[in-house]
Design a protein around this motif. Structure first.
Motif, PDB file in Angstrom:
ATOM      1  N   CYS A  12     -12.937  48.232  32.035  1.00  8.38           N
ATOM      2  CA  CYS A  12     -14.113  47.532  32.570  1.00  8.38           C
ATOM      3  C   CYS A  12     -14.556  46.368  31.702  1.00  8.38           C
ATOM      4  O   CYS A  12     -15.435  45.596  32.107  1.00  8.38           O
ATOM      5  CB  CYS A  12     -15.271  48.516  32.746  1.00  8.38           C
ATOM      6  SG  CYS A  12     -15.041  49.697  34.089  1.00  8.38           S
ATOM      7  N   TYR A  38     -17.325  45.608  37.561  1.00  3.68           N
ATOM      8  CA  TYR A  38     -18.273  46.258  36.670  1.00  3.68           C
ATOM      9  C   TYR A  38     -19.489  45.372  36.386  1.00  3.68           C
ATOM     10  O   TYR A  38     -20.639  45.812  36.489  1.00  3.68           O
ATOM     11  CB  TYR A  38     -17.593  46.642  35.353  1.00  3.68           C
ATOM     12  CG  TYR A  38     -18.577  47.024  34.274  1.00  3.68           C
ATOM     13  CD1 TYR A  38     -19.358  48.179  34.398  1.00  3.68           C
ATOM     14  CD2 TYR A  38     -18.776  46.224  33.159  1.00  3.68           C
ATOM     15  CE1 TYR A  38     -20.287  48.522  33.444  1.00  3.68           C
ATOM     16  CE2 TYR A  38     -19.698  46.565  32.197  1.00  3.68           C
ATOM     17  CZ  TYR A  38     -20.458  47.705  32.341  1.00  3.68           C
ATOM     18  OH  TYR A  38     -21.390  48.038  31.400  1.00  3.68           O
ATOM     19  N   PHE A  39     -19.261  44.130  36.031  1.00  6.09           N
ATOM     20  CA  PHE A  39     -20.386  43.257  35.683  1.00  6.09           C
ATOM     21  C   PHE A  39     -21.209  42.847  36.908  1.00  6.09           C
ATOM     22  O   PHE A  39     -22.362  42.452  36.773  1.00  6.09           O
ATOM     23  CB  PHE A  39     -19.898  42.041  34.900  1.00  6.09           C
ATOM     24  CG  PHE A  39     -19.611  42.371  33.460  1.00  6.09           C
ATOM     25  CD1 PHE A  39     -20.647  42.489  32.545  1.00  6.09           C
ATOM     26  CD2 PHE A  39     -18.326  42.611  33.026  1.00  6.09           C
ATOM     27  CE1 PHE A  39     -20.405  42.823  31.226  1.00  6.09           C
ATOM     28  CE2 PHE A  39     -18.063  42.942  31.707  1.00  6.09           C
ATOM     29  CZ  PHE A  39     -19.100  43.046  30.793  1.00  6.09           C
ATOM     30  N   MET A  81     -23.417  46.302  37.130  1.00  9.51           N
ATOM     31  CA  MET A  81     -24.300  46.663  36.023  1.00  9.51           C
ATOM     32  C   MET A  81     -25.634  45.937  36.155  1.00  9.51           C
ATOM     33  O   MET A  81     -25.711  44.718  36.045  1.00  9.51           O
ATOM     34  CB  MET A  81     -23.632  46.317  34.691  1.00  9.51           C
ATOM     35  CG  MET A  81     -24.245  47.017  33.508  1.00  9.51           C
ATOM     36  SD  MET A  81     -24.049  48.804  33.625  1.00  9.51           S
ATOM     37  CE  MET A  81     -24.715  49.297  32.041  1.00  9.51           C
ATOM     38  N   THR A  82     -26.700  46.693  36.390  1.00  9.19           N
ATOM     39  CA  THR A  82     -28.017  46.094  36.645  1.00  9.19           C
ATOM     40  C   THR A  82     -28.938  46.138  35.438  1.00  9.19           C
ATOM     41  O   THR A  82     -30.036  45.590  35.479  1.00  9.19           O
ATOM     42  CB  THR A  82     -28.715  46.824  37.812  1.00  9.19           C
ATOM     43  OG1 THR A  82     -28.851  48.209  37.489  1.00  9.19           O
ATOM     44  CG2 THR A  82     -27.920  46.670  39.095  1.00  9.19           C
ATOM     45  N   LYS A 129     -27.008  44.806  28.723  1.00 11.23           N
ATOM     46  CA  LYS A 129     -26.006  45.451  27.876  1.00 11.23           C
ATOM     47  C   LYS A 129     -26.623  45.829  26.538  1.00 11.23           C
ATOM     48  O   LYS A 129     -27.024  44.966  25.757  1.00 11.23           O
ATOM     49  CB  LYS A 129     -24.812  44.525  27.664  1.00 11.23           C
ATOM     50  CG  LYS A 129     -23.743  45.100  26.742  1.00 11.23           C
ATOM     51  CD  LYS A 129     -22.586  44.127  26.554  1.00 11.23           C
ATOM     52  CE  LYS A 129     -21.587  44.696  25.556  1.00 11.23           C
ATOM     53  NZ  LYS A 129     -20.448  43.782  25.342  1.00 11.23           N
ATOM     54  N   TRP A 176     -22.081  53.469  26.444  1.00 14.75           N
ATOM     55  CA  TRP A 176     -21.850  52.815  27.740  1.00 14.75           C
ATOM     56  C   TRP A 176     -22.135  53.767  28.885  1.00 14.75           C
ATOM     57  O   TRP A 176     -22.804  53.406  29.861  1.00 14.75           O
ATOM     58  CB  TRP A 176     -20.397  52.332  27.774  1.00 14.75           C
ATOM     59  CG  TRP A 176     -19.928  51.765  29.070  1.00 14.75           C
ATOM     60  CD1 TRP A 176     -20.428  50.684  29.731  1.00 14.75           C
ATOM     61  CD2 TRP A 176     -18.828  52.245  29.861  1.00 14.75           C
ATOM     62  NE1 TRP A 176     -19.712  50.454  30.886  1.00 14.75           N
ATOM     63  CE2 TRP A 176     -18.725  51.387  30.993  1.00 14.75           C
ATOM     64  CE3 TRP A 176     -17.919  53.284  29.728  1.00 14.75           C
ATOM     65  CZ2 TRP A 176     -17.748  51.573  31.974  1.00 14.75           C
ATOM     66  CZ3 TRP A 176     -16.953  53.456  30.688  1.00 14.75           C
ATOM     67  CH2 TRP A 176     -16.872  52.613  31.800  1.00 14.75           C
ATOM     68  N   SER A 186     -25.756  54.089  29.411  1.00 19.92           N
ATOM     69  CA  SER A 186     -26.378  52.892  29.991  1.00 19.92           C
ATOM     70  C   SER A 186     -26.151  52.816  31.498  1.00 19.92           C
ATOM     71  O   SER A 186     -27.014  52.350  32.250  1.00 19.92           O
ATOM     72  CB  SER A 186     -25.827  51.630  29.313  1.00 19.92           C
ATOM     73  OG  SER A 186     -24.486  51.384  29.692  1.00 19.92           O
ATOM     74  N   ILE A 187     -24.977  53.300  31.966  1.00 26.61           N
ATOM     75  CA  ILE A 187     -24.707  53.289  33.401  1.00 26.61           C
ATOM     76  C   ILE A 187     -25.672  54.218  34.131  1.00 26.61           C
ATOM     77  O   ILE A 187     -26.097  53.943  35.253  1.00 26.61           O
ATOM     78  CB  ILE A 187     -23.242  53.692  33.686  1.00 26.61           C
ATOM     79  CG1 ILE A 187     -22.280  52.653  33.105  1.00 26.61           C
ATOM     80  CG2 ILE A 187     -22.997  53.828  35.194  1.00 26.61           C
ATOM     81  CD1 ILE A 187     -20.817  53.038  33.224  1.00 26.61           C
ATOM     82  N   THR A 194     -28.746  52.614  35.682  1.00 24.86           N
ATOM     83  CA  THR A 194     -28.670  51.646  36.773  1.00 24.86           C
ATOM     84  C   THR A 194     -29.158  52.252  38.082  1.00 24.86           C
ATOM     85  O   THR A 194     -29.107  53.463  38.272  1.00 24.86           O
ATOM     86  CB  THR A 194     -27.225  51.146  36.968  1.00 24.86           C
ATOM     87  OG1 THR A 194     -26.398  52.263  37.321  1.00 24.86           O
ATOM     88  CG2 THR A 194     -26.699  50.500  35.714  1.00 24.86           C
ATOM     89  N   TRP A 233     -18.667  51.918  42.252  1.00 24.81           N
ATOM     90  CA  TRP A 233     -18.567  52.466  40.903  1.00 24.81           C
ATOM     91  C   TRP A 233     -17.315  53.329  40.754  1.00 24.81           C
ATOM     92  O   TRP A 233     -16.577  53.204  39.764  1.00 24.81           O
ATOM     93  CB  TRP A 233     -19.814  53.307  40.579  1.00 24.81           C
ATOM     94  CG  TRP A 233     -20.954  52.537  39.998  1.00 24.81           C
ATOM     95  CD1 TRP A 233     -22.189  52.353  40.550  1.00 24.81           C
ATOM     96  CD2 TRP A 233     -20.989  51.846  38.746  1.00 24.81           C
ATOM     97  NE1 TRP A 233     -22.988  51.598  39.713  1.00 24.81           N
ATOM     98  CE2 TRP A 233     -22.274  51.273  38.602  1.00 24.81           C
ATOM     99  CE3 TRP A 233     -20.061  51.655  37.723  1.00 24.81           C
ATOM    100  CZ2 TRP A 233     -22.643  50.528  37.486  1.00 24.81           C
ATOM    101  CZ3 TRP A 233     -20.433  50.906  36.601  1.00 24.81           C
ATOM    102  CH2 TRP A 233     -21.706  50.353  36.498  1.00 24.81           C
TER     103      TRP A 233
END
Length: 475
Positions: free
Chosen positions: A227, A247-248, A251-252, A255, A263, A266-267, A270, A280
């Motif tokens: 990713c 992925y980008f 990703m809402t 980073k 990581w 962090s997902i 979202t 996803w």
């Protein structure tokens, strides 16, 4: 009763193919061991390797020649830094010298000493003959077969020498799904609990957990790398890496991570809607197989070509379905997945060269579907129902890689297999076992019959399907 550890079904190695890369690599290692055991190693002056059938027809695209050189050089596919692979191969090609098992320098030119022969050996489509020539002019040769998932055998053997050491030791052996369910019923345990007891007959709980943790860390790291890497894949098809862009786009949140574990967390922050869930899952699966296609480190699950399905479905559970999921959930998932894969290996095949892509993506989808079903609270019966549903809708799937590369249609098929696995799990959870008309064992035997009936040009030879309809010049 054949007893296959889940760690035989889930191996850490280097892409792009378990049967065409990892298998030949392990075969070369094993042959060197046998040379040493016979007292012939230090007497060797030249070596040649003959590659047959499917290995020859798609070997260049699957880096079979790379794997043979690396195996003969004594490199370990589980631990070699992947960035060293091209450097090592380039040195052998340029210097026309290979250090056999890191001990014995020999003249070696891959264009001369690795011979690709299109004919098929009778025993299996993936045959290799290793030949050693000695100072007195005598020659010693031996033939190995890569039968899928990194398993390597000789014709006179049913199992590898390593596996022989662990056979007939499982307290709950199961050749078929019905036998597995009988153990669950008698012991009043889940499938993961039964499989764990089997693994405990081979190694300690600490060893089991450490190996499973390393497998999951490899899967997670592979998704992370996929990713976060952009550009085109190697090989000439100019395939654009899609996981990075996808992925980008998904990703809402900002980073704020530096490791694969950060990581994952962090997902979880979202906002995810139904349409994004599909994206996803596809993103995770694509990422793994893009890493695989570029000679990256992956986990055979059960093969390299299908390596993205199980990580994608497990990641779906951890970041979409259950934000509190931890290693214990990962452990159960991998235990169940490995057992389901072993049932297909025992009753059919996990080799695309023998059964087409149904043997890879189909099996991986079944493994993931069953494992997810247990995590979602399904009974042992529903776990096998999910595996059956997933495989039933992959029956007949051919293996027709363009230019012999594990890219088109292989990479996208992993995202399809992952989505089917999730759907199969949900359907199984809504199904009463008494209403089932097609048990898992029937779909396993059907897959094997379909494999035997399938034309050889659709079995990883690049002689049919997309492989002959699309050319490098079209790309």
């Amino acid at each position: 009763m054949e007893c296959i550890s889940i760690f035989e079904m889930l191996k850490i190695g280097v892409g792009p193919s378990s049967s065409h890369t990892l298998g030949p690599w392990r075969a070369a290692e094993r042959w060197l061991g046998e040379l040493k055991q016979a007292g012939k190693f230090k007497k060797t002056r030249f070596v040649k390797v003959y590659v047959y059938g499917s290995l020859a027809l798609t070997g260049k695209g699957h880096a079979t020649d790379y794997a043979i050189m690396l195996g003969l050089s004594g490199a370990d596919p589980e631990h070699i830094p992947v960035e060293d692979i091209h450097q090592t191969v380039a040195r052998i090609k340029n210097e026309k010298t290979l250090s056999l098992a890191k001990e014995l320098p020999l003249p070696f030119d891959p264009d001369i000493h690795i011979i690709f022969k299109r004919e098929f050996l009778p025993f299996h489509a993936n045959g290799m003959e290793f030949e050693a020539q000695f100072a007195d002019g005598s020659v010693l040769s031996d033939t190995f077969y890569s039968i899928g998932g990194g398993f390597v055998v000789k014709e006179e053997q049913v199992y590898t020498s390593h596996n022989k050491k662990v056979f007939r030791r499982f307290p709950f052996p199961a050749q078929k799904g019905t036998e597995l369910l009988a153990h669950c019923k008698e012991e009043r345990q889940s499938i993961s609990e039964i499989v764990l007891e089997n693994e405990r007959s081979l190694r300690s709980d600490e060893e089991i957990d450490a190996k499973l943790k390393r497998i999951w860390d490899t899967m997670l790291g592979c998704m992370y790398k996929g990713c976060h890497t952009e550009g085109n894949l190697p090989g000439g098809l100019k395939v654009r890496r899609r996981a990075y862009d996808l992925y980008f786009d998904l990703m809402t949140v900002q980073k704020t991570y530096n490791t694969p574990e950060e990581w994952l967390q962090s997902i979880r922050k979202t906002k995810v809607k139904f349409r994004e869930i599909l994206k996803w899952v596809s993103c995770f699966a694509l990422g793994v197989n893009e890493v695989n296609a570029s000679l990256g480190r992956v986990v055979t699950a059960p093969t390299n070509g299908s390596a993205g399905v199980i990580p994608a479905v497990l990641m779906y559970y951890m970041v979409i379905d259950n934000h509190k999921a931890n290693f214990e959930h990962v452990k159960k998932f991998l235990l169940v997945a490995g057992e389901i894969g072993s049932i297909f290996k025992k009753g059919a095949t996990i080799s695309a060269a023998m059964g087409g892509c149904q043997a890879e993506i189909g099996v991986s989808s079944a493994m993931a579907a069953g494992a997810l079903t247990e995590l979602l609270g399904g009974s042992p019966e529903q776990v096998l129902i999910a595996a059956e549903i997933a495989m039933e809708h992959h029956l007949g799937l051919t293996c027709d890689p363009i230019a012999g590369l594990v890219q088109i249609p292989c990479i996208e098929r992993n995202s399809m297999g992952a989505i089917k696995a999730i759907n199969a799990a949900e359907l199984a959870l809504q199904t009463k076992p008494e209403n089932i008309r097609v048990p898992l064992d029937k779909v396993v035997s059907t897959m094997w019959e379909t494999a035997k009936d399938m034309s050889s040009k659709y079995k990883e030879t690049s002689e049919g399907g997309l492989a002959v309809e699309v050319f490098l010049s079209d790309c």
